[in-house]
Design a protein around this motif. Structure first.
Motif, PDB file in Angstrom:
ATOM      1  N   GLY A 138       0.810  -1.207   0.000  1.00 49.48           N
ATOM      2  CA  GLY A 138       0.000   0.000   0.000  1.00 49.48           C
ATOM      3  C   GLY A 138       0.846   1.260   0.000  1.00 49.48           C
ATOM      4  O   GLY A 138       0.539   2.233  -0.710  1.00 49.48           O
ATOM      5  N   ASN A 141       2.373   1.657  -3.425  1.00 51.66           N
ATOM      6  CA  ASN A 141       1.373   2.113  -4.391  1.00 51.66           C
ATOM      7  C   ASN A 141       1.012   3.583  -4.185  1.00 51.66           C
ATOM      8  O   ASN A 141       0.733   4.306  -5.135  1.00 51.66           O
ATOM      9  N   ILE A 295      -5.117   1.912   2.990  1.00 52.76           N
ATOM     10  CA  ILE A 295      -4.635   0.531   3.037  1.00 52.76           C
ATOM     11  C   ILE A 295      -5.602  -0.366   3.795  1.00 52.76           C
ATOM     12  O   ILE A 295      -5.786  -1.530   3.436  1.00 52.76           O
ATOM     13  N   SER A 312      -6.725  -4.824  -8.532  1.00 56.11           N
ATOM     14  CA  SER A 312      -5.278  -4.926  -8.451  1.00 56.11           C
ATOM     15  C   SER A 312      -4.625  -4.441  -9.735  1.00 56.11           C
ATOM     16  O   SER A 312      -3.526  -3.865  -9.701  1.00 56.11           O
ATOM     17  N   PRO A 315      -5.178  -0.005  -9.500  1.00 54.94           N
ATOM     18  CA  PRO A 315      -5.377   0.188  -8.060  1.00 54.94           C
ATOM     19  C   PRO A 315      -5.773   1.606  -7.642  1.00 54.94           C
ATOM     20  O   PRO A 315      -6.112   1.812  -6.483  1.00 54.94           O
ATOM     21  N   LEU A 343      -4.055  -6.328  -1.207  1.00 52.09           N
ATOM     22  CA  LEU A 343      -2.722  -5.801  -1.496  1.00 52.09           C
ATOM     23  C   LEU A 343      -1.596  -6.825  -1.324  1.00 52.09           C
ATOM     24  O   LEU A 343      -0.676  -6.881  -2.144  1.00 52.09           O
TER      25      LEU A 343
END
Length: 399
Positions: A138, A141, A295, A312, A315, A343
């Protein structure tokens, strides 16, 4: 001894994690004479069938000979086997409507359900989970999304690398701009986020400094419960009181909202806990926030602009600040939200190995020996009947 079975994940989209790796299965069998483990064949699992066979573990197409079945995500109703004991993340303890039919099907099939999420120490701290790797992925990302938006740097996807070690190598030479990152939470998710902050050389600062100073390098503030919530009547915070009476507390995150470029949310949330901010706050306040990595991923929860799961593959989505509707990310008049429910699936082998280690350390030996108080407290259903700890779900269970 009961026979343990690793089930094939059936939820769509498919999850490729597993509760025990091949070497962990071998170790368990060698350490527990008489224990047998069988593995349901799967072509999507991160550890291939042949890897289990290489460790002497039997692969089967019919898992019904197992007494205790270990999975990860929710088991589709049609794949449930009557009169078995299951361990998986059922996502039903909060009476989630989307899994009500699954819960009722388990009752009809006289299933005993032990939910990983409910396995807790006496102080309420969870024993096992994938939170650390959720935090790892998370946080990555979230930084990736900010780079995509600003074009100041580029990060690839976590799932493009083989494992966590290779991911670390992708950070060599990465130079982040002087951004401010707010991190919430104190559990495994937050620990995973902090790991990435350290690897990316983001410096920690105190809450008052975060609000009052500018920096020539990237910084983060780590906000735990007492940094975020105070009682309305006396401006104090006590953890147990907060979780018993969240309506008596107000949230202080608005003090940080104008200063953060990125929010990485790892705080626990359930209905009744005040959100970090309101949708109106996003419209009214002048702020630098453009990117949110939610997250813990509770739709309309602690992050009210979490409008539901992203995939995914994609995202990140944008939330239009005028209409508060989903749109493509990285536009001027939107805030970017990273919200993905699985995740750790982007680092499945590392996450599975970590999870299996916790499962072996804290659960399995007592489980095969007949259980203990921790396992009893995490048993939501026993032979299809609600246990005493979960009688509050009686309306949810009616059908």
């Amino acid at each position: 001894m009961p026979v343990l079975g690793l089930i094939k994940e059936g939820k769509v989209p498919s999850d490729n994690r597993v509760a025990l790796t091949p070497k962990q299965c071998k170790w368990l069998i060698e350490s527990n004479p008489g224990l047998d483990i069988i593995v349901e064949s799967s072509n999507t699992r991160c550890y291939k069938d042949q890897e289990y066979i290489n460790e002497g573990i039997k692969i089967v197409t019919d898992i019904s000979n197992a007494d205790i079945l270990l999975g990860i995500k929710e088991v589709p109703k049609e794949q449930l086997i009557s009169n078995k004991t299951y361990l998986f993340f059922s996502h039903t303890k909060k009476a989630q409507i989307y899994n009500q039919a699954l819960f009722q099907a388990m009752m009809d099939k006289h299933i005993t359900l032990i939910d990983y999420e409910c396995l807790e120490h006496e102080d309420g701290q969870r024993l096992i989970g994938f939170g650390f790797f959720a935090g790892i992925v998370g946080a990555h990302n979230g930084i990736m999304a900010y780079g995509n938006r600003t074009k100041q740097f580029h990060l690839g996807r976590v799932k493009e690398v083989k494992d966590y070690l290779e991911l670390i190598h992708t950070y060599f030479g990465l130079k982040l701009p002087p951004i401010k990152i707010a991190i919430t939470g104190s559990g495994r998710v937050a620990h995973g986020v902090l790991e990435i902050m350290n690897l990316m050389d983001v410096q920690q600062v105190e809450p008052d400094e975060f609000k009052s100073r500018n920096y020539a390098y990237p910084v983060y503030v780590h906000l735990k419960g007492r940094d975020l919530y105070l009682r309305k009547d006396n401006n104090t915070y006590e953890r147990n009181d907060f979780h018993e009476h969240p309506e008596q507390y107000r949230c202080l995150f608005n003090e940080f909202l104008p200063h953060a470029h990125i929010l990485m949310n790892g705080i626990y949330w359930e209905p009744g806990i005040p959100p970090l901010f309101t949708l109106q706050d996003l419209k009214d306040d002048e702020y630098n926030l453009t990117t949110i990595a939610d997250i813990t991923d509770d739709a309309h929860g602690s992050v009210p602009c979490n409008l539901g799961d992203a995939s995914s593959d994609e995202p990140v989505y944008g939330v239009n600040l005028d209409t508060l509707q989903k749109e493509e990310p990285y536009h001027h008049n939107c805030i970017d939200v990273m919200a993905v429910g699985n995740l750790p699936n982007e680092l499945p082998r590392d996450a599975s190995r970590f999870f299996g280690e916790q499962l072996i350390k804290y659960v399995l030996s007592d489980l095969v020996a007949g259980g203990n108080s921790i396992i009893k407290n995490a048993t939501m259903l026993e032979h299809g009947n609600l246990t005493s700890n979960y009688k509050y779900l009686s309306d949810y269970a009616k059908h």
